[in-house]
Scaffold this active site. Structure first.
Site, PDB file in Angstrom:
ATOM      1  N   SER A 115      13.580   2.211  -1.155  1.00 60.67           N
ATOM      2  CA  SER A 115      12.630   2.413  -2.248  1.00 60.67           C
ATOM      3  C   SER A 115      12.533   3.911  -2.527  1.00 60.67           C
ATOM      4  O   SER A 115      12.287   4.706  -1.615  1.00 60.67           O
ATOM      5  CB  SER A 115      11.257   1.850  -1.858  1.00 60.67           C
ATOM      6  N   TRP A 179       6.846   1.546 -10.748  1.00 58.60           N
ATOM      7  CA  TRP A 179       7.630   0.633  -9.920  1.00 58.60           C
ATOM      8  C   TRP A 179       7.802   1.105  -8.483  1.00 58.60           C
ATOM      9  O   TRP A 179       7.915   0.291  -7.574  1.00 58.60           O
ATOM     10  CB  TRP A 179       8.972   0.323 -10.595  1.00 58.60           C
ATOM     11  N   LYS A 182       4.623  -0.044  -7.033  1.00 61.17           N
ATOM     12  CA  LYS A 182       4.592  -1.510  -6.942  1.00 61.17           C
ATOM     13  C   LYS A 182       5.410  -1.982  -5.737  1.00 61.17           C
ATOM     14  O   LYS A 182       5.002  -2.875  -4.997  1.00 61.17           O
ATOM     15  CB  LYS A 182       5.135  -2.132  -8.228  1.00 61.17           C
ATOM     16  N   GLU A 183       6.582  -1.363  -5.532  1.00 61.33           N
ATOM     17  CA  GLU A 183       7.402  -1.700  -4.367  1.00 61.33           C
ATOM     18  C   GLU A 183       6.636  -1.409  -3.077  1.00 61.33           C
ATOM     19  O   GLU A 183       6.606  -2.229  -2.148  1.00 61.33           O
ATOM     20  CB  GLU A 183       8.705  -0.893  -4.387  1.00 61.33           C
ATOM     21  N   LEU A 184       6.007  -0.232  -3.030  1.00 61.62           N
ATOM     22  CA  LEU A 184       5.244   0.145  -1.847  1.00 61.62           C
ATOM     23  C   LEU A 184       4.126  -0.857  -1.580  1.00 61.62           C
ATOM     24  O   LEU A 184       3.898  -1.272  -0.431  1.00 61.62           O
ATOM     25  CB  LEU A 184       4.667   1.551  -2.020  1.00 61.62           C
TER      26      LEU A 184
END
Length: 249
Positions: A115, A179, A182-184
């Site tokens: 990420s 994003w 959001k991934e985190l």
């Protein structure tokens, strides 16, 4: 090595010093003395057969060969059995275990999800990806996984669910990006839900104080600084984490 394997190996090893039996005398050769080693060996094979080989596919043939005292053919049969890994595993008590379909769905598709902010690709992330990739590790890396025509949002969200670990490259470029954050959030949710190590943070050109200010929930997770390690060193460090996980499964 089990008793079965030990005895099979010893029986085959003994044949190296045993001459094939003969049916007729020549010269002053005593046929009984000449054939004695092979007879003793076949008697031992008889015991071995009774203990282990009745259920083998060659069991009936071995029984017939023992009855007719066919030494050379018996050696061939035991040699074949020594290569029958499935039967040996069975004798060792090892059984094949089928993974249930519902369980197979939970097996991670990727070893690690990287990420990161796109702006960090050129000066760090691409090199990190190459270092990990050359170790044969299966990586979710957006530019390799997302294909032409894909719904990239769905692909990324799917990747967050199917990765064993997440290397999070946190930088100023990472902050306030929809994003990356959001991934985190997805990975934090998974880690909190499962109680298993998932997130491996890398601080890239930021301080621990900055991390604490922006992501207090991540600040409690041990991070490494990209300035203190080469990408190859980080790749090796990750490989060790992966090996530990695999050993614990």
């Amino acid at each position: 090595m089990t008793d079965f394997e030990t005895q099979l190996k010893e029986l085959l090893e003994r044949t190296k010093n045993i001459k094939s039996p003969i049916n007729a005398t020549f010269g002053e050769t005593n046929i009984n003395e000449y054939n004695k080693p092979s007879e003793v060996w076949m008697n031992d094979v008889q015991i071995f057969y009774e203990n282990y080989l009745k259920d083998h596919a060659l069991g009936d043939r071995i029984n017939s060969l023992l009855f007719h005292r066919k030494y050379n053919e018996l050696v061939s049969c035991l040699t074949s059995i020594s290569k029958d890994r499935k039967f040996i595993d069975k004798m060792n008590g090892i059984q094949e275990v089928a993974v249930p379909k519902y369980q197979a769905k939970g097996i991670p598709q990727y070893d690690v999800f990287i990420s990161h902010a796109n702006r960090d690709k050129e000066d760090f992330v691409e090199e990190l990806y190459q270092a990990i990739n050359k170790l044969g590790i299966n990586i979710f890396y957006d530019k390799d996984v997302i294909d032409w025509g894909d719904n990239w949002k769905n692909v990324i969200l799917d990747g967050t669910k199917k990765s064993e670990f997440a290397i999070i490259v946190i930088s100023e470029n990472f902050f306030d990006r929809e994003w990356t954050e959001k991934e985190l959030a997805e990975f934090l949710s998974r880690q909190n839900r499962n109680g298993q190590k998932l997130i491996l943070p890398i601080l890239h050109n930021i301080t621990l104080t900055q991390l604490q200010e922006r992501y207090p929930s991540v600040a409690d997770i041990q991070a490494i600084d990209s300035k203190k390690y080469t990408c190859d060193q980080i790749a090796i460090m990750f490989a060790r984490q992966l090996i530990k996980r695999l050993k614990s499964m």
